[in-house]
Scaffold this motif. Structure first.
Motif, PDB file in Angstrom:
ATOM      1  N   LYS A 139       0.845  -1.194   0.000  1.00  0.00           N
ATOM      2  CA  LYS A 139       0.000   0.000   0.000  1.00  0.00           C
ATOM      3  C   LYS A 139       0.882   1.246   0.000  1.00  0.00           C
ATOM      4  N   VAL A 140       0.701   2.092  -1.014  1.00  0.00           N
ATOM      5  CA  VAL A 140       1.457   3.342  -1.114  1.00  0.00           C
ATOM      6  C   VAL A 140       0.490   4.491  -0.837  1.00  0.00           C
ATOM      7  N   PRO A 141       0.576   5.152   0.332  1.00  0.00           N
ATOM      8  CA  PRO A 141      -0.469   6.085   0.745  1.00  0.00           C
ATOM      9  C   PRO A 141      -0.421   7.455   0.099  1.00  0.00           C
ATOM     10  N   MET A 201       9.175   0.365   5.346  1.00  0.00           N
ATOM     11  CA  MET A 201       8.064  -0.527   5.025  1.00  0.00           C
ATOM     12  C   MET A 201       7.695  -1.280   6.300  1.00  0.00           C
ATOM     13  N   ARG A 202       6.402  -1.439   6.546  1.00  0.00           N
ATOM     14  CA  ARG A 202       6.010  -2.171   7.756  1.00  0.00           C
ATOM     15  C   ARG A 202       4.832  -3.089   7.464  1.00  0.00           C
ATOM     16  N   TRP A 203       4.845  -4.237   8.123  1.00  0.00           N
ATOM     17  CA  TRP A 203       3.749  -5.182   7.999  1.00  0.00           C
ATOM     18  C   TRP A 203       2.521  -4.635   8.711  1.00  0.00           C
ATOM     19  N   GLN A 259       2.792  -1.691   4.335  1.00  0.00           N
ATOM     20  CA  GLN A 259       2.467  -0.279   4.195  1.00  0.00           C
ATOM     21  C   GLN A 259       3.745   0.554   4.131  1.00  0.00           C
ATOM     22  N   VAL A 260       3.728   1.558   3.253  1.00  0.00           N
ATOM     23  CA  VAL A 260       4.846   2.502   3.159  1.00  0.00           C
ATOM     24  C   VAL A 260       4.645   3.604   4.195  1.00  0.00           C
ATOM     25  N   MET A 261       5.703   3.885   4.971  1.00  0.00           N
ATOM     26  CA  MET A 261       5.666   4.952   5.952  1.00  0.00           C
ATOM     27  C   MET A 261       6.741   5.983   5.581  1.00  0.00           C
TER      28      MET A 261
END
Length: 261
Positions: free
Chosen positions: A82-84, A202-204, A210-212
């Motif tokens: 997911k790239v927010p 990147m985090r699970w 998800q990209v942070m």
């Protein structure tokens, strides 16, 4: 990557067809591996910095992730990432060996704009406009990588590097009360081009990744930027201790002093 293990190999094969189920199993199995002799720092060493069981679960999921990518490329991983938000260049994306770092290729592809990813070795073939080049090789080859990165930034594009993949030409900083050596490359690029450095991890999130993005690092010199990067990482890990990986933990616990140069 760890030596071949039949359970992890089986999970990687499973992930090619049923990735979400495989990563759930990997997380559960990883917590049971903490007693393996010589693989993990002692509970006493870990307890001040991380959740030992959570780290073991993260390590197993990431191992399955790497083997799945090696086996089937990014096709399996792309739907999970997911790239927010959008990113605009010129910009240096500085990442760390935390969370689900090896899924970053799928995130960079999803940006849909020219990105140069610099990493040690290659585990997948990227889709344009993402370009991957290796930081391994001779001093001349590494200089060529720097030239290519300068070209990308001067054209208004994005460059990604791991900030904690330090070589002999490193800047020593402090993180979580321990020494941490950071690679000089990203900070040199920022000084030469004026491009900002933005932390990206990147985090699970369950079985999604998800990209942070962090705020741009502030500093006038390479050393000041490196200190800002270490402070950002410390703040991130204090808020999200389950993102600390075994490799980074070992670097924090056992790093030898390095002179600033």
């Amino acid at each position: 990557m760890r030596k071949l293990d039949p359970v992890t190999t089986l999970l990687a094969r499973l992930a090619v067809r049923w990735p979400r189920a495989a990563f759930r199993l990997a997380s559960a199995i990883g917590g049971a591996r903490t007693a393996v002799t010589g693989r993990w720092p002692s509970s006493r060493e870990v307890e001040s910095l991380a959740d030992r069981l959570a780290m073991a679960a993260l390590e197993e999921r990431n191992e399955v992730l790497v083997r799945c990518i090696r086996r089937a490329g990014l096709d399996v991983i792309r739907p999970l990432v997911k790239v927010p938000q959008e990113l605009h260049g010129p910009c240096i994306l500085g990442t760390f060996h935390v969370g689900a770092l090896h899924a970053v290729g799928a995130a960079l592809e999803a940006l849909g704009k020219p990105v140069l990813g610099i990493r040690e070795g290659r585990i997948f073939t990227p889709r344009p406009p993402l370009e991957l080049i290796t930081s391994e090789g001779t001093e001349q080859q590494r200089a060529a990588v720097m030239v290519r990165a300068l070209e990308y930034l001067r054209a208004g594009n994005l460059v990604l590097l791991a900030l904690d993949a330090a070589s002999d030409a490193a800047i020593e900083t402090k993180c979580l009360g321990n020494r941490l050596a950071l690679a000089r490359g990203a900070f040199a690029l920022a000084r030469i081009t004026g491009a900002p450095i933005v932390p990206l991890v990147m985090r699970w999130r369950g079985t999604d990744v998800q990209v942070m993005l962090g705020k741009r690092l502030e500093g006038e010199t390479e050393e000041q930027l490196a200190d800002a990067a270490a402070q950002w990482l410390e703040h991130y890990l204090r808020e999200s201790p389950r993102e600390l990986t075994l490799g980074l933990l070992r670097e924090l616990l056992y790093a030898e002093p390095r002179p600033r140069s």
